[in-house]
Design a protein around this motif. Sequence first.
Motif, PDB file in Angstrom:
ATOM      1  N   LEU A  91       0.750  -1.267   0.039  1.00 51.90           N
ATOM      2  CA  LEU A  91      -0.321   0.147  -0.237  1.00 51.90           C
ATOM      3  C   LEU A  91       0.999   0.785  -0.357  1.00 51.90           C
ATOM      4  O   LEU A  91       2.098   1.213   0.959  1.00 51.90           O
ATOM      5  N   PHE A  92       0.820   2.105  -0.981  1.00 54.85           N
ATOM      6  CA  PHE A  92       0.968   3.403  -0.832  1.00 54.85           C
ATOM      7  C   PHE A  92       0.033   4.359  -0.361  1.00 54.85           C
ATOM      8  O   PHE A  92      -1.162   4.828  -0.891  1.00 54.85           O
ATOM      9  N   VAL A  93       0.445   5.074   0.549  1.00 59.79           N
ATOM     10  CA  VAL A  93      -0.669   6.020   1.140  1.00 59.79           C
ATOM     11  C   VAL A  93      -0.196   7.598   1.218  1.00 59.79           C
ATOM     12  O   VAL A  93       1.320   7.961   1.266  1.00 59.79           O
ATOM     13  N   ALA A  94      -1.222   8.027   1.237  1.00 62.94           N
ATOM     14  CA  ALA A  94      -0.799   9.804   1.389  1.00 62.94           C
ATOM     15  C   ALA A  94      -2.021  10.426   1.295  1.00 62.94           C
ATOM     16  O   ALA A  94      -3.119  10.007   1.958  1.00 62.94           O
ATOM     17  N   ARG A  95      -1.512  11.825   2.046  1.00 62.79           N
ATOM     18  CA  ARG A  95      -1.843  12.689   3.606  1.00 62.79           C
ATOM     19  C   ARG A  95      -2.698  13.443   2.127  1.00 62.79           C
ATOM     20  O   ARG A  95      -2.219  13.360   1.194  1.00 62.79           O
ATOM     21  N   ALA A  96      -3.352  13.816   2.743  1.00 57.06           N
ATOM     22  CA  ALA A  96      -4.654  15.177   1.914  1.00 57.06           C
ATOM     23  C   ALA A  96      -3.395  16.210   1.018  1.00 57.06           C
ATOM     24  O   ALA A  96      -3.263  16.470  -0.054  1.00 57.06           O
ATOM     25  N   ASP A  97      -2.137  16.662   1.605  1.00 56.44           N
ATOM     26  CA  ASP A  97      -1.112  17.634   1.071  1.00 56.44           C
ATOM     27  C   ASP A  97      -0.444  16.804   0.184  1.00 56.44           C
ATOM     28  O   ASP A  97       0.232  17.327  -0.137  1.00 56.44           O
ATOM     29  N   GLN A  98      -0.684  15.187   0.602  1.00 57.49           N
ATOM     30  CA  GLN A  98      -0.057  14.548  -0.819  1.00 57.49           C
ATOM     31  C   GLN A  98      -0.646  14.015  -1.456  1.00 57.49           C
ATOM     32  O   GLN A  98       0.283  14.091  -2.400  1.00 57.49           O
ATOM     33  N   ALA A  99      -1.180  14.493  -2.119  1.00 59.09           N
ATOM     34  CA  ALA A  99      -2.166  13.977  -3.542  1.00 59.09           C
ATOM     35  C   ALA A  99      -1.070  14.474  -4.746  1.00 59.09           C
ATOM     36  O   ALA A  99      -1.734  13.555  -5.657  1.00 59.09           O
ATOM     37  N   GLY A 100      -1.056  15.485  -5.120  1.00 60.69           N
ATOM     38  CA  GLY A 100       0.203  15.433  -5.963  1.00 60.69           C
ATOM     39  C   GLY A 100       1.204  14.631  -6.176  1.00 60.69           C
ATOM     40  O   GLY A 100       0.752  14.202  -7.616  1.00 60.69           O
ATOM     41  N   LYS A 101       1.592  13.788  -5.104  1.00 67.89           N
ATOM     42  CA  LYS A 101       2.851  13.100  -5.362  1.00 67.89           C
ATOM     43  C   LYS A 101       2.134  11.647  -5.665  1.00 67.89           C
ATOM     44  O   LYS A 101       2.659  10.714  -6.199  1.00 67.89           O
ATOM     45  N   LEU A 102       0.996  11.400  -4.912  1.00 68.99           N
ATOM     46  CA  LEU A 102      -0.262  10.481  -5.153  1.00 68.99           C
ATOM     47  C   LEU A 102      -0.718  10.051  -6.967  1.00 68.99           C
ATOM     48  O   LEU A 102      -0.517   9.365  -7.440  1.00 68.99           O
ATOM     49  N   ASP A 103      -0.683  11.381  -7.493  1.00 71.97           N
ATOM     50  CA  ASP A 103      -0.954  11.581  -8.645  1.00 71.97           C
ATOM     51  C   ASP A 103      -0.259  10.942  -9.734  1.00 71.97           C
ATOM     52  O   ASP A 103      -0.007  10.578 -10.349  1.00 71.97           O
ATOM     53  N   ALA A 104       0.985  11.507  -9.051  1.00 70.96           N
ATOM     54  CA  ALA A 104       2.164  11.220 -10.345  1.00 70.96           C
ATOM     55  C   ALA A 104       2.738   9.780 -10.260  1.00 70.96           C
ATOM     56  O   ALA A 104       3.002   9.329 -11.443  1.00 70.96           O
ATOM     57  N   MET A 105       2.558   9.215  -9.059  1.00 63.92           N
ATOM     58  CA  MET A 105       3.199   7.944  -8.999  1.00 63.92           C
ATOM     59  C   MET A 105       1.838   6.584  -9.973  1.00 63.92           C
ATOM     60  O   MET A 105       1.700   6.172 -10.699  1.00 63.92           O
ATOM     61  N   ARG A 106       0.646   7.392  -9.713  1.00 61.12           N
ATOM     62  CA  ARG A 106       0.292   6.525 -10.452  1.00 61.12           C
ATOM     63  C   ARG A 106      -0.394   6.654 -11.984  1.00 61.12           C
ATOM     64  O   ARG A 106      -0.505   5.823 -12.609  1.00 61.12           O
ATOM     65  N   SER A 107      -0.275   8.157 -12.206  1.00 57.35           N
ATOM     66  CA  SER A 107       0.347   7.865 -13.685  1.00 57.35           C
ATOM     67  C   SER A 107       1.450   7.153 -13.870  1.00 57.35           C
ATOM     68  O   SER A 107       1.307   6.489 -15.639  1.00 57.35           O
ATOM     69  N   ALA A 108       2.584   7.974 -13.455  1.00 53.78           N
ATOM     70  CA  ALA A 108       3.392   6.787 -14.022  1.00 53.78           C
ATOM     71  C   ALA A 108       3.438   4.717 -13.848  1.00 53.78           C
ATOM     72  O   ALA A 108       3.844   3.845 -14.384  1.00 53.78           O
ATOM     73  N   LEU A 109       2.283   4.698 -13.113  1.00 53.60           N
ATOM     74  CA  LEU A 109       2.262   2.984 -12.783  1.00 53.60           C
ATOM     75  C   LEU A 109       1.315   2.525 -12.675  1.00 53.60           C
ATOM     76  O   LEU A 109       0.473   1.855 -12.364  1.00 53.60           O
ATOM     77  N   ASP A 110       0.237   3.142 -13.608  1.00 56.06           N
ATOM     78  CA  ASP A 110      -1.245   3.012 -13.583  1.00 56.06           C
ATOM     79  C   ASP A 110      -1.765   1.589 -13.842  1.00 56.06           C
ATOM     80  O   ASP A 110      -3.011   1.169 -13.388  1.00 56.06           O
ATOM     81  N   SER A 111      -0.699   0.907 -15.059  1.00 51.37           N
ATOM     82  CA  SER A 111      -0.806  -1.077 -14.879  1.00 51.37           C
ATOM     83  C   SER A 111      -0.674  -1.686 -13.805  1.00 51.37           C
ATOM     84  O   SER A 111      -0.680  -2.645 -14.388  1.00 51.37           O
ATOM     85  N   VAL A 112      -0.024  -0.965 -12.762  1.00 47.34           N
ATOM     86  CA  VAL A 112       0.863  -1.845 -11.526  1.00 47.34           C
ATOM     87  C   VAL A 112       0.218  -1.673 -10.421  1.00 47.34           C
ATOM     88  O   VAL A 112      -0.397  -2.861  -9.938  1.00 47.34           O
ATOM     89  N   VAL A 113      -1.182  -0.519 -10.483  1.00 43.71           N
ATOM     90  CA  VAL A 113      -1.544  -0.139  -9.073  1.00 43.71           C
ATOM     91  C   VAL A 113      -2.960  -0.049  -8.680  1.00 43.71           C
ATOM     92  O   VAL A 113      -3.532   0.509 -10.468  1.00 43.71           O
ATOM     93  N   GLU A 114      -3.339  -0.063  -7.865  1.00 45.34           N
ATOM     94  CA  GLU A 114      -4.995   0.397  -8.216  1.00 45.34           C
ATOM     95  C   GLU A 114      -4.911   1.121  -7.128  1.00 45.34           C
ATOM     96  O   GLU A 114      -4.869   1.600  -5.640  1.00 45.34           O
ATOM     97  N   PRO A 115      -5.786   2.364  -7.357  1.00 42.55           N
ATOM     98  CA  PRO A 115      -6.307   3.609  -5.942  1.00 42.55           C
ATOM     99  C   PRO A 115      -7.270   2.964  -5.584  1.00 42.55           C
ATOM    100  O   PRO A 115      -7.822   2.065  -5.296  1.00 42.55           O
ATOM    101  N   GLN A 116      -6.893   3.544  -3.643  1.00 39.82           N
ATOM    102  CA  GLN A 116      -7.693   3.599  -2.943  1.00 39.82           C
ATOM    103  C   GLN A 116      -8.366   4.740  -2.326  1.00 39.82           C
ATOM    104  O   GLN A 116      -7.175   5.552  -2.165  1.00 39.82           O
ATOM    105  N   THR A 117      -9.448   4.345  -1.877  1.00 40.13           N
ATOM    106  CA  THR A 117      -9.726   5.100  -1.032  1.00 40.13           C
ATOM    107  C   THR A 117      -9.464   4.910   0.886  1.00 40.13           C
ATOM    108  O   THR A 117      -8.894   4.123   1.080  1.00 40.13           O
ATOM    109  N   ALA A 118      -9.586   5.774   1.640  1.00 41.91           N
ATOM    110  CA  ALA A 118      -9.240   6.011   3.355  1.00 41.91           C
ATOM    111  C   ALA A 118      -9.851   5.043   3.449  1.00 41.91           C
ATOM    112  O   ALA A 118      -9.047   3.991   4.451  1.00 41.91           O
TER     113      ALA A 118
END
Length: 377
Positions: A91-118
């Motif tokens: 699990l790669f977790v992000a606080r609200a202030d880290q949303a930009g980092k999470l979006d960048a990671m998701r864009s780079a790894l879209d086929s590998v990871v699944e988005p998760q809600t809190a």
Amino acid sequence: MSAHQHYDIIVIGAGMAGASVAAELAGAGRVVLLERESHPGYHTTGRSAALYTQAYGPPVIRALSRASYTFFLGQGPGNPPAGLLRPRGALFVARADQAGKLDAMRSALDSVVEPQTAEQLRARSPLLRDGYASAGLFDNSAADIEVHGLHQHYLSHFRAEGGSLITRAEVKGLVRIGADWQVETQDQVLHAPIVINAAGAWADIIAEMAGVAPKGLRPLRRTALLVDPPTGIVPDAWPMVVDVEEQFYLKPDAGKLLISPADETLSEPCDAQPEELDIAICVDRIQTAFDLQIRRIDHKWAGLRSFLPDGDPMAGYATDAPGFFWLAGQGGYGIQSAPATARSAAALVQGNDLPADVLDLGVTVAALSPARLRVAA
């Protein structure tokens, strides 16, 4: 000191990098593997967090990790053993202030990871504090690596193919004499036309000893602690949890919790030991993110993860010294990428192209070549 001995290839360093490439090359000639400690893997290899994930590292590392996957499954060249991977998830977790980092990671790894809600994050990792993480990503393919089994497989295969392992063999001298390199240890003098520098944090030191320009390798200390979970909780089936900016991680480990502040403190090559400040930072970050009171530390250690200036690994011959082969800079990814990296390095040592599966994933000779890096000042 014993009489001079001649080999086809001398490999310096019997950690995962050295042991794996030596195993790949053992059938191609007389190969000797030198280890400065009393047993191989004493430093970084024996202190790894031991996770396989295709969502970790720069593109070259992720490609080498993907090319290693069939080996970890017990398939493909090299007769890999079964049981090298155990399902874990990450699990790669992000606080609200880290949303930009999470979006960048998701864009780079879209086929590998699944988005998760809190809510999904807390369901997968119940110790996460309510309200700490606003969103995350899940890598279902992430797995624990049986590091000792992998390392011993390579060492056993190396010996079975006729390779020689010499421990307590710190390199004291390294010089080119005619068509050979002469490697001097406390007890022996060895000669070979090819030397593979797989000395980990000491790789630049070995290069300078040989009169080869260093590459700016940066050994970075990382701290890890082993602590108890809350009373009555067995966390073994939980995934590893990693801060999206890699400010901490928590991983179940045989009924305990392995935790780290994911520190990267520049260090001289050494037998790294944890420092009290890093331990305190680790405890603070973990207790902030998780509902976990750490009252006692069962075990603590540190290891060095060595990075090159551009963050990618290096496998190739030096441009300023014939027969001197660099195998360094695997950073924190050397275990999970070892099978493909070793096959690639062995091919390049012998003057061949990279394996087809590695090429197909976009790795090139130029991307691994020492020539891509400027000489360190």
